[in-house]
Design an enzyme around this catalytic site. Structure first.
Site, short mmCIF file in Angstrom:
data_model
loop_
_atom_site.label_atom_id
_atom_site.label_comp_id
_atom_site.label_asym_id
_atom_site.label_seq_id
_atom_site.Cartn_x
_atom_site.Cartn_y
_atom_site.Cartn_z
N GLU A 175 -9.43 -10.97 -7.24
CA GLU A 175 -8.49 -9.86 -7.06
C GLU A 175 -7.29 -9.98 -7.99
O GLU A 175 -6.77 -8.98 -8.48
CB GLU A 175 -8.06 -9.79 -5.58
CG GLU A 175 -9.22 -9.37 -4.68
CD GLU A 175 -8.83 -9.27 -3.21
OE1 GLU A 175 -7.67 -9.57 -2.86
OE2 GLU A 175 -9.71 -8.87 -2.42
N ASN A 224 -2.08 0.21 6.85
CA ASN A 224 -1.57 -1.06 7.38
C ASN A 224 -0.65 -1.78 6.38
O ASN A 224 -0.45 -2.99 6.46
CB ASN A 224 -2.70 -1.94 7.89
CG ASN A 224 -3.68 -2.35 6.81
OD1 ASN A 224 -3.53 -1.94 5.66
ND2 ASN A 224 -4.66 -3.15 7.16
N TYR A 256 -12.47 -2.12 -3.44
CA TYR A 256 -12.95 -2.22 -2.05
C TYR A 256 -14.48 -2.11 -1.95
O TYR A 256 -15.00 -1.78 -0.88
CB TYR A 256 -12.28 -1.16 -1.19
CG TYR A 256 -10.88 -1.53 -0.75
CD1 TYR A 256 -10.65 -2.64 0.06
CD2 TYR A 256 -9.77 -0.78 -1.13
CE1 TYR A 256 -9.38 -3.00 0.48
CE2 TYR A 256 -8.48 -1.12 -0.73
CZ TYR A 256 -8.31 -2.23 0.08
OH TYR A 256 -7.05 -2.58 0.51
N THR A 286 -5.38 -7.10 10.71
CA THR A 286 -5.66 -5.83 10.02
C THR A 286 -5.17 -4.64 10.84
O THR A 286 -4.55 -3.72 10.31
CB THR A 286 -7.19 -5.68 9.79
OG1 THR A 286 -7.64 -6.83 9.07
CG2 THR A 286 -7.51 -4.43 9.01
N LYS A 293 0.83 -1.21 0.00
CA LYS A 293 0.00 0.00 0.00
C LYS A 293 0.86 1.27 0.00
O LYS A 293 2.07 1.21 0.29
CB LYS A 293 -0.92 -0.03 1.23
CG LYS A 293 -1.92 -1.18 1.21
CD LYS A 293 -2.91 -1.04 2.35
CE LYS A 293 -3.91 -2.17 2.36
NZ LYS A 293 -4.96 -1.97 3.38
N ARG A 342 2.80 -6.66 9.27
CA ARG A 342 2.11 -5.48 9.81
C ARG A 342 2.64 -5.09 11.19
O ARG A 342 2.71 -3.90 11.51
CB ARG A 342 0.60 -5.74 9.84
CG ARG A 342 -0.04 -5.60 8.46
CD ARG A 342 -1.48 -6.00 8.50
NE ARG A 342 -2.21 -5.74 7.27
CZ ARG A 342 -3.31 -6.37 6.92
NH1 ARG A 342 -3.80 -7.32 7.71
NH2 ARG A 342 -3.93 -6.07 5.80
N ARG A 351 -1.90 -14.61 4.88
CA ARG A 351 -2.58 -13.88 5.96
C ARG A 351 -1.85 -14.07 7.29
O ARG A 351 -1.76 -13.16 8.10
CB ARG A 351 -4.05 -14.28 6.04
CG ARG A 351 -4.82 -13.74 4.83
CD ARG A 351 -6.28 -14.01 4.88
NE ARG A 351 -7.00 -13.15 5.81
CZ ARG A 351 -7.37 -11.89 5.56
NH1 ARG A 351 -7.05 -11.32 4.42
NH2 ARG A 351 -8.04 -11.20 6.45
N HIS A 407 -2.18 -5.40 1.73
CA HIS A 407 -3.49 -6.06 1.64
C HIS A 407 -3.25 -7.49 1.19
O HIS A 407 -2.38 -7.74 0.36
CB HIS A 407 -4.38 -5.35 0.61
CG HIS A 407 -5.56 -6.17 0.21
ND1 HIS A 407 -6.74 -6.19 0.95
CD2 HIS A 407 -5.75 -7.04 -0.82
CE1 HIS A 407 -7.58 -7.02 0.37
NE2 HIS A 407 -7.02 -7.55 -0.70
N PHE A 459 -15.34 3.71 7.13
CA PHE A 459 -13.97 4.05 6.71
C PHE A 459 -13.77 4.01 5.20
O PHE A 459 -12.67 4.27 4.71
CB PHE A 459 -12.95 3.12 7.40
CG PHE A 459 -13.18 1.64 7.16
CD1 PHE A 459 -12.79 1.02 5.98
CD2 PHE A 459 -13.79 0.87 8.14
CE1 PHE A 459 -13.00 -0.33 5.77
CE2 PHE A 459 -14.01 -0.49 7.95
CZ PHE A 459 -13.61 -1.09 6.75
#
Ligand code: CMP
Length: 132
Positions: A126, A112, A49, A91, A9, A102, A85, A115, A57
């Protein structure tokens, strides 16, 4: 072997952490099958998203995801979705386990740093969002 998608990100690309994330992925034996750097348009971020569009948010998330470069990568490994993950952590970085990406580099629940797809079905969706 299965596939998943990770996105580095804008908060991480801005802090010159692309190499750090790539290194963590490679050390965890993910195979990088595709990788690009781009700036998302508002429409792309909204579409990506869309599942969160009723969340409070959502607008801030779209603004953040369009604020700088992102690096989507298509990854391959056995149990790729779960493995990725586990590697990136919760998250909210305040809840992420020590040793996760993270925990190391994320700034807050929005910024964060990475993704990751949350299921095989969403991974396929995705991946096709970013790669032919
Ligand atoms: P990601 O894994 O990309 O999926 C949805 C994103 O929404 C999430 O990471 C965060 O960047 C963001 N997000 C999730 N929960 C919140 C929250 N409570 N406040 C702000 N942003 C959030």
């Amino acid at each position: 072997m299965s596939r998943t998608l990770v996105i580095i990100k804008p908060d991480a690309t801005e802090r010159n952490l692309i190499g750090h994330v790539v290194s963590r992925l490679e050390k965890a034996r993910f195979k990088i099958l595709g990788m690009r750097m781009m700036k998302l348009s508002k429409e792309q971020a909204q579409e990506f998203y869309a599942v969160h569009k009723e969340r409070p948010f959502y607008n801030d998330l779209v603004t953040f995801m369009t604020s700088g470069n992102v690096v989507p990568m298509m990854l391959e490994k056995e149990n790729a979705v779960t493995e990725l993950r586990d590697l990136i952590g919760a998250t909210n970085p305040a809840e992420a386990k020590c040793g996760t990406i993270r925990y190391e580099i994320a700034l807050d629940v929005e910024k964060n740093s990475v993704h990751a797809s949350d299921s095989d079905k969403n991974a396929a969706k995705e991946i096709s969002f970013f790669f032919d």
